[in-house]
Design an enzyme around this catalytic site. Structure first.
Site, PDB file in Angstrom:
ATOM      1  N   GLY A  17       0.782  -1.230   0.000  1.00  9.30           N
ATOM      2  CA  GLY A  17       0.000   0.000   0.000  1.00  9.30           C
ATOM      3  C   GLY A  17       0.808   1.272   0.000  1.00  9.30           C
ATOM      4  O   GLY A  17       0.264   2.357   0.233  1.00  9.30           O
ATOM      5  N   SER A  18       2.110   1.184  -0.290  1.00  4.40           N
ATOM      6  CA  SER A  18       2.957   2.371  -0.214  1.00  4.40           C
ATOM      7  C   SER A  18       2.876   3.248  -1.450  1.00  4.40           C
ATOM      8  O   SER A  18       3.248   4.427  -1.404  1.00  4.40           O
ATOM      9  CB  SER A  18       4.411   1.953   0.029  1.00  4.40           C
ATOM     10  OG  SER A  18       4.857   1.076  -0.988  1.00  4.40           O
ATOM     11  N   ASP A  65       9.521  -7.203   3.900  1.00  6.73           N
ATOM     12  CA  ASP A  65       9.877  -7.836   2.631  1.00  6.73           C
ATOM     13  C   ASP A  65       9.035  -9.093   2.470  1.00  6.73           C
ATOM     14  O   ASP A  65       9.384 -10.163   2.975  1.00  6.73           O
ATOM     15  CB  ASP A  65      11.364  -8.183   2.601  1.00  6.73           C
ATOM     16  CG  ASP A  65      11.766  -8.909   1.310  1.00  6.73           C
ATOM     17  OD1 ASP A  65      10.937  -9.000   0.383  1.00  6.73           O
ATOM     18  OD2 ASP A  65      12.917  -9.386   1.245  1.00  6.73           O
ATOM     19  N   TYR A 151       5.274 -12.940 -14.229  1.00 10.58           N
ATOM     20  CA  TYR A 151       4.196 -12.028 -13.856  1.00 10.58           C
ATOM     21  C   TYR A 151       2.840 -12.620 -14.246  1.00 10.58           C
ATOM     22  O   TYR A 151       1.915 -12.676 -13.431  1.00 10.58           O
ATOM     23  CB  TYR A 151       4.401 -10.671 -14.513  1.00 10.58           C
ATOM     24  CG  TYR A 151       3.432  -9.618 -14.038  1.00 10.58           C
ATOM     25  CD1 TYR A 151       3.681  -8.917 -12.860  1.00 10.58           C
ATOM     26  CD2 TYR A 151       2.261  -9.330 -14.743  1.00 10.58           C
ATOM     27  CE1 TYR A 151       2.787  -7.958 -12.398  1.00 10.58           C
ATOM     28  CE2 TYR A 151       1.366  -8.378 -14.289  1.00 10.58           C
ATOM     29  CZ  TYR A 151       1.630  -7.699 -13.118  1.00 10.58           C
ATOM     30  OH  TYR A 151       0.732  -6.751 -12.662  1.00 10.58           O
ATOM     31  N   ALA A 152       2.734 -13.089 -15.489  1.00 10.00           N
ATOM     32  CA  ALA A 152       1.461 -13.644 -15.951  1.00 10.00           C
ATOM     33  C   ALA A 152       1.088 -14.893 -15.162  1.00 10.00           C
ATOM     34  O   ALA A 152      -0.060 -15.051 -14.735  1.00 10.00           O
ATOM     35  CB  ALA A 152       1.541 -13.952 -17.445  1.00 10.00           C
ATOM     36  N   LYS A 155      -0.020 -14.043 -11.589  1.00  8.34           N
ATOM     37  CA  LYS A 155      -1.342 -13.436 -11.507  1.00  8.34           C
ATOM     38  C   LYS A 155      -2.441 -14.454 -11.804  1.00  8.34           C
ATOM     39  O   LYS A 155      -3.533 -14.388 -11.226  1.00  8.34           O
ATOM     40  CB  LYS A 155      -1.426 -12.240 -12.444  1.00  8.34           C
ATOM     41  CG  LYS A 155      -0.485 -11.093 -12.061  1.00  8.34           C
ATOM     42  CD  LYS A 155      -0.731 -10.600 -10.641  1.00  8.34           C
ATOM     43  CE  LYS A 155       0.133  -9.394 -10.288  1.00  8.34           C
ATOM     44  NZ  LYS A 155      -0.137  -8.882  -8.922  1.00  8.34           N
TER      45      LYS A 155
END
Length: 245
Positions: A17-18, A65, A151-152, A155
């Site tokens: 949330g940064s 982390d 990444y794909a 997700k």
């Protein structure tokens, strides 16, 4: 304020949330009365540059982390209760780095493995409050991504995990849902947004002819965490302006 989206007296943790989407979601809950904490990658909130889309005013902050399971286990929980857990952590490695072991392992550790580790850590508190989890994935999890296999895949795994935890955690009174953003202007998408020709091509494929904003994603997350979605479980809501149609 509509009562169903009033989070006064509720505690929300936004992992990742940064900045970017996670930051927009955090402030969406804060603006609706929630006590919001965020986890980010840097040691202190003061280490973030507002020019990068980081606004931590009014938010609690801890540096964790999440790519390290031990760091998740050891992380402090400076709240007595938790009502909403938003899992918005994510990294991407460009220049075909995800085809190499180091890039693949890092992306999978942050984007997928840590989702389960965080969900497990907070399961008891969320059960006590009959709370909810919102998993932020991506439309990349619904199709191929030739330059970013990790990444794909991560997700796609997040979308599947949302379904499975939706089933598994329902008996504890926890609703688990997700949202899959399309193109949103954040640090992770600068490889597209900072190249006018590339951006024009992407916008031409979006029926609404615009990028999404973190505020757009916040609206979806607030809906999924609210009583308005009380009978929605295991679902990932696509929020992409029509890009995936």
């Amino acid at each position: 304020m509509i009562a169903d989206t009033d989070f006064s007296g509720k505690t929300i943790l936004v992992v990742g949330g940064s900045s970017g989407i996670g930051n927009g979601i955090a402030h969406g809950f804060r603006q609706r009365g929630g006590a919001v904490h965020v986890w980010g990658t840097r040691a202190a909130a003061s280490d973030y540059d507002p020019a990068d889309g980081s606004d931590l005013a009014g938010l609690g902050y801890d540096g964790v982390d999440v790519g390290d399971p031990a760091a998740i286990e050891a992380a402090a929980t400076p709240f007595d209760r938790l009502d909403v857990l938003v899992l918005c952590q994510g990294v991407v490695v460009y220049k075909r780095g995800e085809f190499e072991r180091e890039g693949w392992d890092r992306v999978m550790a942050v984007n997928l493995d840590s989702l389960m580790h965080c969900a497990r850590k907070f399961r008891r508190q969320l059960s006590e409050s009959r709370g909810s989890i919102v998993v932020v994935s991506s439309i990349s999890g619904l199709r191929g991504n030739i330059g970013n296999p990790a990444y794909a895949a991560s997700k796609a795994g997040a979308i599947s995990l949302t379904k499975t935890l939706g089933q598994a955690f329902a008996a504890d009174g926890i609703r688990v849902n997700g949202l899959a953003p399309g193109l949103v202007d954040t640090k992770l998408t600068k490889a597209t947004t900072q190249h006018p020709d590339r951006l024009a091509g992407r916008l031409a494929a979006i029926p609404q002819r615009r990028m999404g904003t973190p505020e757009d994603m916040a609206g979806a997350a607030i809906f999924l965490a609210s009583p308005l979605a009380s009978y929605v479980t295991g679902h990932t809501l696509v929020v992409d302006g029509g890009l995936s149609l």
